[in-house]
Scaffold this motif. Structure first.
Motif, PDB file in Angstrom:
ATOM      1  N   ARG A   7     -36.170  27.204 -23.135  1.00 55.70           N
ATOM      2  CA  ARG A   7     -36.863  28.475 -23.355  1.00 55.70           C
ATOM      3  C   ARG A   7     -35.893  29.541 -23.847  1.00 55.70           C
ATOM      4  O   ARG A   7     -36.207  30.324 -24.756  1.00 55.70           O
ATOM      5  CB  ARG A   7     -37.543  28.930 -22.053  1.00 55.70           C
ATOM      6  CG  ARG A   7     -38.453  30.164 -22.245  1.00 55.70           C
ATOM      7  CD  ARG A   7     -39.155  30.548 -20.956  1.00 55.70           C
ATOM      8  NE  ARG A   7     -40.059  29.478 -20.510  1.00 55.70           N
ATOM      9  CZ  ARG A   7     -39.810  28.656 -19.493  1.00 55.70           C
ATOM     10  NH1 ARG A   7     -38.685  28.776 -18.791  1.00 55.70           N
ATOM     11  NH2 ARG A   7     -40.664  27.721 -19.160  1.00 55.70           N
ATOM     12  N   ASP A   8     -34.692  29.597 -23.265  1.00 61.03           N
ATOM     13  CA  ASP A   8     -33.681  30.573 -23.702  1.00 61.03           C
ATOM     14  C   ASP A   8     -33.296  30.343 -25.166  1.00 61.03           C
ATOM     15  O   ASP A   8     -33.168  31.284 -25.959  1.00 61.03           O
ATOM     16  CB  ASP A   8     -32.432  30.475 -22.836  1.00 61.03           C
ATOM     17  CG  ASP A   8     -32.702  30.770 -21.367  1.00 61.03           C
ATOM     18  OD1 ASP A   8     -33.544  31.665 -21.109  1.00 61.03           O
ATOM     19  OD2 ASP A   8     -32.104  30.106 -20.499  1.00 61.03           O
ATOM     20  N   LYS A  11     -36.152  31.317 -27.552  1.00 61.59           N
ATOM     21  CA  LYS A  11     -36.275  32.769 -27.704  1.00 61.59           C
ATOM     22  C   LYS A  11     -35.233  33.303 -28.669  1.00 61.59           C
ATOM     23  O   LYS A  11     -35.540  34.125 -29.548  1.00 61.59           O
ATOM     24  CB  LYS A  11     -36.141  33.438 -26.337  1.00 61.59           C
ATOM     25  CG  LYS A  11     -36.292  34.954 -26.389  1.00 61.59           C
ATOM     26  CD  LYS A  11     -36.201  35.551 -24.984  1.00 61.59           C
ATOM     27  CE  LYS A  11     -36.343  37.071 -25.040  1.00 61.59           C
ATOM     28  NZ  LYS A  11     -36.242  37.676 -23.675  1.00 61.59           N
TER      29      LYS A  11
END
Length: 333
Positions: A7-8, A11
């Protein structure tokens, strides 16, 4: 701090987590530009995994230069090669050469989009065609760095020495150290802005500090042996009492040969650029007095550092000060 997760990375890269998973596990089916974004984001976040072999050499930095036959550009090319061998396998530095006097070819090579680029480093002359090509590449979002000389006055970052200061330094040496009074002659290749900057600094010094030695004549050499030798021979005929000579460009070997054959060759205070086998021997023999070397190795290192920072593979912002040129005399060889 917790370890970065999909997810990091997603993003930071501006993609979905499914895309991140496919890239990092080598599943394929992802556009090259998105693969690049994911890999760069993962590197930026220090994601604790080795990239699949399929992604090695993913980021291509093109280096376009001219005049491979000259010692200076060979030094510059070899410096890029040596530095490239120390970089992450993710990065490939591709070096190539174009013909100096063919701006159409240089512009075409700059605009080429056959292979995706992460960055472009240029050591080529300026012209309207070349400048427009640089503007178009920058508009695509590709970092562009100019080395040695600027191919565009407006677009891209510049790495090089302070050429105005180099010209003033040459003038200072001649004005203070020439063994006789008399006129001073300079030679250059005017298609390069850096040569014009050097001559600007050289002439400005003599305007500010008039004395026994005067800047009388400027010759154009195309940085070619034949034209350089002919220009110097003409100057020696017109100014038999010549006190100083400054070569702001290349073709030093031909100038050295003319002075070796001239009865007053060693009496003329000669300042030139770039430490080569020819200039080193000329310093030892007393034909040349000062060589100003612009450290192409340092320029290559700075240029690559800038590109790597712009594509977020390094965190430290490179130094913005001009590269320091090196003053070499017979006593410092």
């Amino acid at each position: 701090m917790s370890k970065p997760n999909y997810r990091d990375i997603a993003k930071l890269a501006g993609v979905g987590t499914a895309t991140v998973e496919r890239v990092l596990n080598g599943r394929g089916g992802v556009r090259p530009d998105l693969v690049e974004k994911v890999v760069v984001a993962a590197r930026t976040l220090n994601y604790p995994r080795t990239l699949p072999d399929t992604h090695r050499g993913l980021l291509r930095i093109d280096v376009l230069m001219v005049r491979p036959e000259t010692t200076f550009y060979r030094r510059l090319s070899q410096a890029f090669q040596r530095i490239a061998e120390t970089l992450d396998p993710l990065v490939v530095v591709q070096r190539s050469f174009a013909e100096e006097m063919k701006p159409e070819e240089i512009a075409r090579r700059i605009l080429s989009s056959e292979v995706p680029r992460a960055g472009l480093i240029l050591a080529v002359p300026n012209s309207p065609l070349i400048s427009a090509a640089v503007e178009a590449v920058v508009a695509r979002g590709v970092p562009v760095v100019h080395v040695v000389t600027r191919a565009s006055e407006t677009f891209g970052e510049f790495v090089g020495i302070d050429n105005h200061a180099a010209g003033r330094t040459a003038a200072l040496f001649i004005a203070r150290m020439a063994c006789r009074s008399g006129p001073v002659v300079a030679l250059c290749h005017p298609i390069y802005q850096v040569h014009r900057d050097r001559i600007s600094g050289f002439s400005a010094y003599f305007r500010e500090y008039p004395g026994e030695r005067r800047f009388e004549w400027l010759g154009f050499t195309r940085d070619e042996e034949l034209y350089g030798a002919e220009a110097l021979r003409s100057a020696l005929e017109v100014y038999p009492d010549m006190a100083g000579l400054y070569n702001a460009g290349g073709a030093n070997a031909a100038l050295i040969d003319v002075l070796r054959r001239h009865p007053r060759g060693k009496e003329i205070f000669f300042v030139g650029h770039e430490l080569t086998d020819y200039t080193r021997n000329a310093l030892s023999d007393g034909i040349m007095d000062v060589v100003l070397d612009q450290a192409p190795e340092a320029q290559a290192r700075r240029a690559l550092d800038i590109v790597l920072r712009r594509i977020r593979l390094t965190e430290m912002e490179p130094d913005r000060a001009p590269i320091r040129f090196i003053t070499v005399t017979a006593q410092s060889l």
